[in-house]
Design an enzyme around this catalytic site. Sequence first.
Site, PDB file in Angstrom:
ATOM      1  N   SER A 140       7.559  -7.550   0.885  1.00  0.00           N
ATOM      2  CA  SER A 140       6.475  -6.707   1.403  1.00  0.00           C
ATOM      3  C   SER A 140       6.009  -7.324   2.715  1.00  0.00           C
ATOM      4  O   SER A 140       6.242  -8.518   2.959  1.00  0.00           O
ATOM      5  CB  SER A 140       5.321  -6.731   0.396  1.00  0.00           C
ATOM      6  OG  SER A 140       4.131  -6.251   0.970  1.00  0.00           O
ATOM      7  N   TYR A 153      -0.161 -11.553  -5.425  1.00  0.00           N
ATOM      8  CA  TYR A 153       0.892 -10.624  -4.966  1.00  0.00           C
ATOM      9  C   TYR A 153       1.485 -11.100  -3.632  1.00  0.00           C
ATOM     10  O   TYR A 153       2.700 -11.214  -3.480  1.00  0.00           O
ATOM     11  CB  TYR A 153       0.304  -9.218  -4.821  1.00  0.00           C
ATOM     12  CG  TYR A 153       1.310  -8.201  -4.312  1.00  0.00           C
ATOM     13  CD1 TYR A 153       2.293  -7.701  -5.160  1.00  0.00           C
ATOM     14  CD2 TYR A 153       1.287  -7.752  -2.983  1.00  0.00           C
ATOM     15  CE1 TYR A 153       3.229  -6.783  -4.700  1.00  0.00           C
ATOM     16  CE2 TYR A 153       2.218  -6.837  -2.517  1.00  0.00           C
ATOM     17  CZ  TYR A 153       3.183  -6.351  -3.389  1.00  0.00           C
ATOM     18  OH  TYR A 153       4.111  -5.449  -2.931  1.00  0.00           O
TER      19      TYR A 153
HETATM   20  N1  LIG Z   1       4.781   1.053  -2.053  1.00  0.00           N
HETATM   21  C1  LIG Z   1       4.340   0.117  -1.256  1.00  0.00           C
HETATM   22  O1  LIG Z   1       3.391   0.296  -0.518  1.00  0.00           O
HETATM   23  C2  LIG Z   1       5.054  -1.209  -1.213  1.00  0.00           C
HETATM   24  C3  LIG Z   1       4.915  -1.980  -0.055  1.00  0.00           C
HETATM   25  C4  LIG Z   1       5.563  -3.196   0.026  1.00  0.00           C
HETATM   26  C5  LIG Z   1       6.357  -3.614  -1.021  1.00  0.00           C
HETATM   27  N2  LIG Z   1       6.474  -2.859  -2.148  1.00  0.00           N
HETATM   28  C6  LIG Z   1       7.342  -3.361  -3.217  1.00  0.00           C
HETATM   29  O2  LIG Z   1       8.329  -2.402  -3.486  1.00  0.00           O
HETATM   30  C7  LIG Z   1       8.833  -2.609  -4.796  1.00  0.00           C
HETATM   31  C8  LIG Z   1       8.948  -1.272  -5.506  1.00  0.00           C
HETATM   32  O3  LIG Z   1       7.659  -0.708  -5.631  1.00  0.00           O
HETATM   33  P1  LIG Z   1       7.346   0.817  -5.349  1.00  0.00           P
HETATM   34  O4  LIG Z   1       6.512   0.889  -4.151  1.00  0.00           O
HETATM   35  O5  LIG Z   1       8.580   1.616  -5.412  1.00  0.00           O
HETATM   36  O6  LIG Z   1       6.361   1.128  -6.565  1.00  0.00           O
HETATM   37  P2  LIG Z   1       6.611   1.840  -7.957  1.00  0.00           P
HETATM   38  O7  LIG Z   1       6.959   3.267  -7.757  1.00  0.00           O
HETATM   39  O8  LIG Z   1       5.399   1.498  -8.750  1.00  0.00           O
HETATM   40  O9  LIG Z   1       7.886   1.103  -8.570  1.00  0.00           O
HETATM   41  C9  LIG Z   1       7.816  -0.144  -9.231  1.00  0.00           C
HETATM   42  C10 LIG Z   1       9.040  -0.266 -10.098  1.00  0.00           C
HETATM   43  O10 LIG Z   1       9.018  -1.554 -10.730  1.00  0.00           O
HETATM   44  C11 LIG Z   1       9.270  -1.376 -12.101  1.00  0.00           C
HETATM   45  N3  LIG Z   1       8.616  -2.404 -12.905  1.00  0.00           N
HETATM   46  C12 LIG Z   1       7.322  -2.805 -12.847  1.00  0.00           C
HETATM   47  N4  LIG Z   1       7.079  -3.706 -13.801  1.00  0.00           N
HETATM   48  C13 LIG Z   1       8.241  -3.898 -14.479  1.00  0.00           C
HETATM   49  C14 LIG Z   1       8.637  -4.679 -15.599  1.00  0.00           C
HETATM   50  N5  LIG Z   1       7.762  -5.475 -16.252  1.00  0.00           N
HETATM   51  N6  LIG Z   1       9.916  -4.619 -16.021  1.00  0.00           N
HETATM   52  C15 LIG Z   1      10.809  -3.813 -15.398  1.00  0.00           C
HETATM   53  N7  LIG Z   1      10.504  -3.034 -14.344  1.00  0.00           N
HETATM   54  C16 LIG Z   1       9.231  -3.078 -13.902  1.00  0.00           C
HETATM   55  C17 LIG Z   1       8.698  -0.002 -12.449  1.00  0.00           C
HETATM   56  O11 LIG Z   1       9.369   0.541 -13.588  1.00  0.00           O
HETATM   57  P3  LIG Z   1       8.735   0.789 -15.032  1.00  0.00           P
HETATM   58  O12 LIG Z   1       7.257   0.968 -14.871  1.00  0.00           O
HETATM   59  O13 LIG Z   1       9.436   2.008 -15.525  1.00  0.00           O
HETATM   60  O14 LIG Z   1       9.103  -0.429 -15.799  1.00  0.00           O
HETATM   61  C18 LIG Z   1       9.077   0.781 -11.199  1.00  0.00           C
HETATM   62  O15 LIG Z   1      10.381   1.300 -11.306  1.00  0.00           O
HETATM   63  C19 LIG Z   1       7.872  -3.587  -5.483  1.00  0.00           C
HETATM   64  O16 LIG Z   1       8.461  -4.857  -5.517  1.00  0.00           O
HETATM   65  C20 LIG Z   1       6.663  -3.594  -4.565  1.00  0.00           C
HETATM   66  O17 LIG Z   1       5.977  -4.815  -4.595  1.00  0.00           O
HETATM   67  C21 LIG Z   1       5.840  -1.662  -2.255  1.00  0.00           C
END
Ligand SMILES: NC(=O)c1ccc[n+]([C@@H]2O[C@H](COP(=O)([O-])OP(=O)(O)OC[C@H]3O[C@@H](n4cnc5c(N)ncnc54)[C@H](OP(=O)(O)O)[C@@H]3O)[C@@H](O)[C@H]2O)c1
Length: 256
Positions: A140, A153
């Site tokens: 991130s 985080y």
């Molecule tokens: N969106 C943003 O603004 C942003 C910015 C920078 C970085 N990121 C990073 O991008 C990555 C993906 O996030 P996203 O934005 O796509 O959000 P998201 O839609 O909430 O996706 C998060 C994913 O992680 C999985 N996950 C969470 N806890 C888990 C666990 N205990 N075991 C297995 N899977 C788990 C969730 O699946 P289940 O709930 O089905 O398990 C979901 O598929 C993350 O690492 C996040 O930190 C996001």
Amino acid sequence: MMSDKKRIAIITGASSGFGRLFAVELEKNLDLEEIWLIARRSEKLEETASMLERVKGTIIIADLSTPEGIDIITKKVEFEKPSVRVLINNAGFGRSEEFIKGDEKYYSEMIDVNIKAPVLLTKRLLKYMSEGSKILNVASSAAFAPLPYFAVYAASKAFLLSFSYALDQEFKDKDISVTCVCPGPARTEFFKTKQKSVGGLKIEDPQKIVEKALKDMKNKKNISIYGYQANLLRMISKFLPRKCLAWTAGKIKMPK
Ligand SMILES: NC(=O)c1ccc[n+]([C@@H]2O[C@H](COP(=O)([O-])OP(=O)(O)OC[C@H]3O[C@@H](n4cnc5c(N)ncnc54)[C@H](OP(=O)(O)O)[C@@H]3O)[C@@H](O)[C@H]2O)c1
């Protein structure tokens, strides 16, 4: 000589957001036979699998905050002995709150999913990777600075950034590249807010971030940053002392 091993990609957090988009884009871009889709919610993983047209989506339900969750994946890999062409360590979560009010179990699970899972999966899957295999770690732009109210985080993502650079060097002789994706805020389940911006930063389109990440992964770049905001944050973070970055970040209001 072409190996007869099944050519697969593994994506954690494939039930929504970036992970789902990575699956859809990967099948367009790489010659794969299967994409292993990992997360906890089976129905959401089914949805992702149904979006794949050419490549088989194999669903693996695993809670990556537990040792058992990581074992489920490694046991399947050890049994099938595929050729892992791509590993995308994408699963992760976090929220803005005062550290003192935060829940200990929540932080412990965050460290397990954001840090421990990528480390153990990379370690255990490495022997199934070969020349040209790629690792993509989703960190991130929070990795660039210490973030008050997002402390654990941001630190977990700084870990992933440092880990990625180090491994990329270590794996040079194996021709396995490691790319770290550092997105700013993007519209996924991570930010459920209807606002157009958070903390003064525009919420980006995750599709664009994913397309750039895969291009950068293909070109073996160390880091993938989409958009002027995230690039600006990185540049600032190179010049300002950490104390100053933390002070400035502490003034920014993040959605709960
Ligand atoms: N969106 C943003 O603004 C942003 C910015 C920078 C970085 N990121 C990073 O991008 C990555 C993906 O996030 P996203 O934005 O796509 O959000 P998201 O839609 O909430 O996706 C998060 C994913 O992680 C999985 N996950 C969470 N806890 C888990 C666990 N205990 N075991 C297995 N899977 C788990 C969730 O699946 P289940 O709930 O089905 O398990 C979901 O598929 C993350 O690492 C996040 O930190 C996001």
